[in-house]
Design an enzyme around this catalytic site. Structure first.
Site, PDB file in Angstrom:
ATOM      1  N   GLU A 118      53.552 -85.313  33.339  1.00 22.83           N
ATOM      2  CA  GLU A 118      53.302 -84.572  34.572  1.00 22.83           C
ATOM      3  C   GLU A 118      53.125 -83.088  34.255  1.00 22.83           C
ATOM      4  OE1 GLU A 118      56.513 -85.311  37.327  1.00 22.83           O
ATOM      5  OE2 GLU A 118      56.789 -87.347  36.560  1.00 22.83           O
ATOM      6  N   LYS A 120      53.883 -79.305  34.366  1.00 22.28           N
ATOM      7  CA  LYS A 120      55.110 -78.539  34.606  1.00 22.28           C
ATOM      8  C   LYS A 120      54.741 -77.251  35.343  1.00 22.28           C
ATOM      9  CE  LYS A 120      59.234 -76.597  32.471  1.00 22.28           C
ATOM     10  NZ  LYS A 120      59.124 -75.308  33.196  1.00 22.28           N
ATOM     11  N   ASP A 122      55.106 -73.778  37.229  1.00 24.31           N
ATOM     12  CA  ASP A 122      55.998 -72.630  37.063  1.00 24.31           C
ATOM     13  C   ASP A 122      56.367 -72.141  38.462  1.00 24.31           C
ATOM     14  OD1 ASP A 122      57.490 -70.681  35.916  1.00 24.31           O
ATOM     15  OD2 ASP A 122      55.818 -69.407  35.323  1.00 24.31           O
ATOM     16  N   TYR A 229      58.231 -84.205  42.760  1.00 26.61           N
ATOM     17  CA  TYR A 229      58.127 -84.822  41.440  1.00 26.61           C
ATOM     18  C   TYR A 229      59.226 -85.836  41.142  1.00 26.61           C
ATOM     19  CZ  TYR A 229      61.720 -81.350  40.356  1.00 26.61           C
ATOM     20  OH  TYR A 229      62.856 -80.578  40.367  1.00 26.61           O
ATOM     21  N   LYS A 318      56.551 -77.520  26.127  1.00 23.19           N
ATOM     22  CA  LYS A 318      56.092 -76.199  26.568  1.00 23.19           C
ATOM     23  C   LYS A 318      54.823 -75.748  25.845  1.00 23.19           C
ATOM     24  CE  LYS A 318      58.158 -73.739  28.977  1.00 23.19           C
ATOM     25  NZ  LYS A 318      59.388 -72.953  28.849  1.00 23.19           N
ATOM     26  N   CYS A 412      45.526 -36.680  44.393  1.00 22.93           N
ATOM     27  CA  CYS A 412      44.714 -37.898  44.323  1.00 22.93           C
ATOM     28  C   CYS A 412      43.758 -37.815  43.131  1.00 22.93           C
ATOM     29  CB  CYS A 412      43.933 -38.078  45.619  1.00 22.93           C
ATOM     30  SG  CYS A 412      42.780 -39.470  45.576  1.00 22.93           S
ATOM     31  N   CYS A 415      39.974 -37.552  44.866  1.00 25.83           N
ATOM     32  CA  CYS A 415      39.518 -36.439  45.715  1.00 25.83           C
ATOM     33  C   CYS A 415      40.350 -35.176  45.539  1.00 25.83           C
ATOM     34  CB  CYS A 415      39.545 -36.869  47.183  1.00 25.83           C
ATOM     35  SG  CYS A 415      41.218 -37.108  47.860  1.00 25.83           S
ATOM     36  N   CYS A 430      47.438 -41.215  48.764  1.00 29.88           N
ATOM     37  CA  CYS A 430      46.567 -40.094  49.096  1.00 29.88           C
ATOM     38  C   CYS A 430      46.459 -40.036  50.616  1.00 29.88           C
ATOM     39  CB  CYS A 430      45.193 -40.303  48.471  1.00 29.88           C
ATOM     40  SG  CYS A 430      43.942 -39.144  49.087  1.00 29.88           S
ATOM     41  N   CYS A 435      38.899 -39.267  51.765  1.00 29.36           N
ATOM     42  CA  CYS A 435      38.860 -39.607  50.338  1.00 29.36           C
ATOM     43  C   CYS A 435      37.763 -40.643  50.086  1.00 29.36           C
ATOM     44  CB  CYS A 435      40.212 -40.155  49.897  1.00 29.36           C
ATOM     45  SG  CYS A 435      40.246 -40.760  48.189  1.00 29.36           S
TER      46      CYS A 435
END
Length: 673
Positions: A118, A120, A122, A229, A318, A412, A415, A430, A435
């Site tokens: 199956e 795995k 995360d 699962y 893994k 910024c 700008c 900003c 801008c």
């Protein structure tokens, strides 16, 4: 039994405390300080010491515990059967050793074991308890013995059924993994950053943080999904194998990744399955970090039993970590549509698992401080699917003293306007409303697929129009003429007409699309739909009192304040008036028809449709009472196939499903037949 040396005792104590701290950061705070690969190495070193000196393996050792103690913020839930962790194997040789140990100890020599392989995921392990088919309890894994009660949060997931399909066991504990798909994770982080809130390091952290909210309305807004699962208690006739158990869980109405599951006879077939999965991991819409390999026969599982923290009959095979060392050469500051300034690392190009990487996310200055990262540092970068790579560690031992700190910007970068950082926010902004970088990002957001969906206007085209002096605000989009477009590079009559048609079509998009496209802080696509269902137009929304807003489920004070600020700004009101004068007439939000012609039907769309975009077709299915699924299975009622259909069409043929074209689908939306 040899007596541990003082050095071994000291190192064991260091590892024990380090692993306890990392477990707490990972499982309780959802804020890991090291990568999974680094954690695995520490854990394996601890196991090696305890194997050589068994007297070091006391009952409170991390090697005998699962996860971390549950948080006191949630009511505790005692698992009827422990939710164990899995042992890791990290190479073909290690898996062969696992297989050989099972065959030598428990089976006749020379016989092969039937395994189930199956994906795995995360994500975050949870348990769902059903009594007489009704969901009565949901909990986290916690320390394996005691978890946290997150029932109300899990109830907000559309993929978690409140009631099972009959016939069902009188009592059933279902184990599952809650996760976030990669595209949804990217979208969530963009919203977090634009709102001035902390972005998530990876999809797993985002899922964990979303599940462990005291306010279930926050969980409801997060794009969480689940794959089931396994099981704990099962009162009733038991299936014979793990594969049959998963098929029965799906029949009961639970979401199971059967398409990502395969049976293997013997260790060599398992290794072949692992290589196939590793080769195809980049094509998956979610993150996996390996393959879970289980003895398929449930009776043999029970015979094999368990160790202190893991079953003897399963391992996590893994994947190798997708990490590489490189040098941080420069930090580039990006400005978003709300002025949020985020740092991006420019790296000395490096190959990470077959992909050349030259930039990585630094998220914000809190993360920069946590990593203590500086320009010139040697760093470890890690890829996670399609998500921009992350810097996971600074190799401080390689510093020369020439490295340069990364300060907060005082102005910024686009700008040179003033920058502020409000208390409680993690990004500086900003505050110059003119801008140019913000203007470009606002335009990109407005024309994007989830907003006004103006096909053909990408960043390249928008920049050309800005340089030509034809675009400053989103209202200018609706002033464009054929002559304006002809001044762009490679723009002919056919393309210009197509683009003008797309702009004209956007004038009658649903109100929620316009609300989302305006880029109001804290108003994502989900919140926009909630608002559009309550208010008939922008005028009524603008006139709404804060109390009218917060009485809507999932709308809180932060959203209400942001809306109030937006509609109190004269520049925004002027923009809305311009849009109205230019012919924007957003349509009423579609209401789902519980008795619609597609009620109870599950449809899968594959290939290209001529009259509808994929999202429009899926929205139509759901509006008419049906369910638009992304994968083909035996439960699929129809597959809508257009030009370019591929693997989903082939699978539908193999399963003998009904396949229809676009014309038949549109006819079905009227009649249901």
């Amino acid at each position: 039994m040899p007596e541990p040396t003082p050095a071994a005792r000291n190192r064991h104590a260091e590892l024990r405390e380090a692993l306890r701290r990392h477990n707490h950061n990972y499982y309780v705070l959802d804020a890991p300080e090291i990568s999974d690969a680094e954690y695995d190495e520490l854990f394996r070193e601890l196991l090696a010491l305890e194997t050589r000196y068994p007297q070091l393996a006391e009952t409170d050792s991390p090697s005998r515990q699962v996860g971390a103690p549950p948080s006191e913020k949630f009511a505790p839930v005692l698992h009827a059967l422990p939710m164990l962790s899995l042992r890791n194997v990290k190479s073909e040789e290690e898996f062969m050793e696992f297989d050989a140990s099972l065959r030598k100890t428990f089976l006749a020599q020379g016989s092969d074991i039937d395994y189930l392989c199956e994906m795995k995921l995360d994500g975050v392990a949870v348990e769902l308890t059903y009594e007489q088919g009704e969901l009565v309890l949901a909990s986290t894994r916690g320390d394996g013995q005691t978890g946290e009660d997150i029932t109300e949060n899990l109830r907000t997931l559309a993929s978690v059924p409140r009631r099972l399909n009959p016939p069902f066991p009188a009592l059933l504990d279902v184990r599952g993994e809650v996760y976030i798909e990669l595209a949804d994770f990217q979208h969530l982080n963009r919203e977090q950053e634009e709102a001035g809130e902390r972005s998530f390091a990876n999809p797993r952290n985002a899922a964990a943080g979303s599940l462990r909210q005291l306010n279930s309305a926050i969980t409801a807004r997060r794009p969480l999904r689940i794959f089931c699962y396994g099981f704990g208690r099962w009162e009733g006739p038991l299936p014979a194998t793990q594969g049959e158990a998963l098929a029965e869980l799906r029949r009961l109405g639970l979401r199971v990744n059967l398409e990502g599951t395969s049976r293997a006879r013997g260790a060599q077939e398992v290794v072949a399955r692992f290589r196939q999965l590793l080769a195809g991991r980049e094509e998956l819409p979610f993150e996996i970090d390996g393959m879970v390999v289980k003895v398929d026969e449930l009776e043999l599982q029970r015979e094999l039993g368990e160790l202190s923290r893991s079953p003897r009959w399963a391992v996590a095979y893994k994947f190798p970590p997708r990490q590489a060392e490189t040098v941080l050469e420069k930090v580039v500051l990006q400005v978003g549509r709300t002025g949020a300034i985020t740092p991006v690392a420019q790296l000395r190009p490096v190959n990470v698992s077959g992909v050349n990487v030259s930039r990585a996310s630094l998220h914000n200055w809190d993360e920069i401080a946590r990593l203590d990262i500086r320009v010139g540092d040697h760093v470890l970068v890690e890829r996670a699917g399609d998500v921009i790579p992350d810097v996971v560690k600074v190799l401080t031992e390689k510093r020369t003293g020439a490295e340069i700190p990364i300060p907060l910007p005082e102005s910024c970068p686009e700008c040179d306007g003033p920058v502020t950082r409000k208390p409680g926010e993690v990004v500086p902004r900003c505050v110059n409303p003119h801008c140019p970088a913000q203007a470009l990002e606002r335009l990109k957001h407005f024309v994007s697929r989830d907003a006004m969906d103006i096909d053909g206007l990408g960043e390249k085209q928008l920049l050309q129009l800005i340089d030509l002096g034809k675009l400053q605000t989103v209202a200018d989009l609706y002033r464009l003429t054929r002559d304006d477009l002809f001044r762009m590079e490679r723009m002919g009559e056919v393309l210009a007409d197509k683009l003008l048609q797309a702009i004209a079509a956007s004038k009658t998009r649903p109100l929620s699309r316009l609300l989302f496209g305006l880029g109001i802080r804290h108003v994502g696509s989900h919140t926009a739909r909630l608002l559009a269902k309550r208010f008939s137009g922008l005028d009524t929304l603008a006139a709404a009192e804060p109390g009218q807003l917060t009485e809507i489920h999932e709308i809180g004070d932060k959203v209400a304040e942001s809306l109030r600020d937006y509609f109190a700004n004269p520049a925004n009101l002027l923009l809305l008036r311009e849009l109205e004068e230019l012919g924007l007439r957003p349509t009423d939000e579609a209401v789902v028809q519980s008795d619609g012609p597609l009620r109870g039907k599950t449809l899968v769309i594959t290939g290209n449709l001529a009259s509808l975009s994929r999202k429009e077709a899926e929205a139509l299915v759901e509006r008419l009472g049906g369910r638009a699924s992304g994968s083909v299975s035996k439960k699929t009622d129809f597959v809508i196939a257009g030009p370019g259909a591929g693997g989903k069409l082939e699978k539908a043929r193999q399963l003998g499903l009904r396949i229809i074209d676009e014309e038949e689908f549109l006819r079905m939306t009227e009649t249901g037949e």
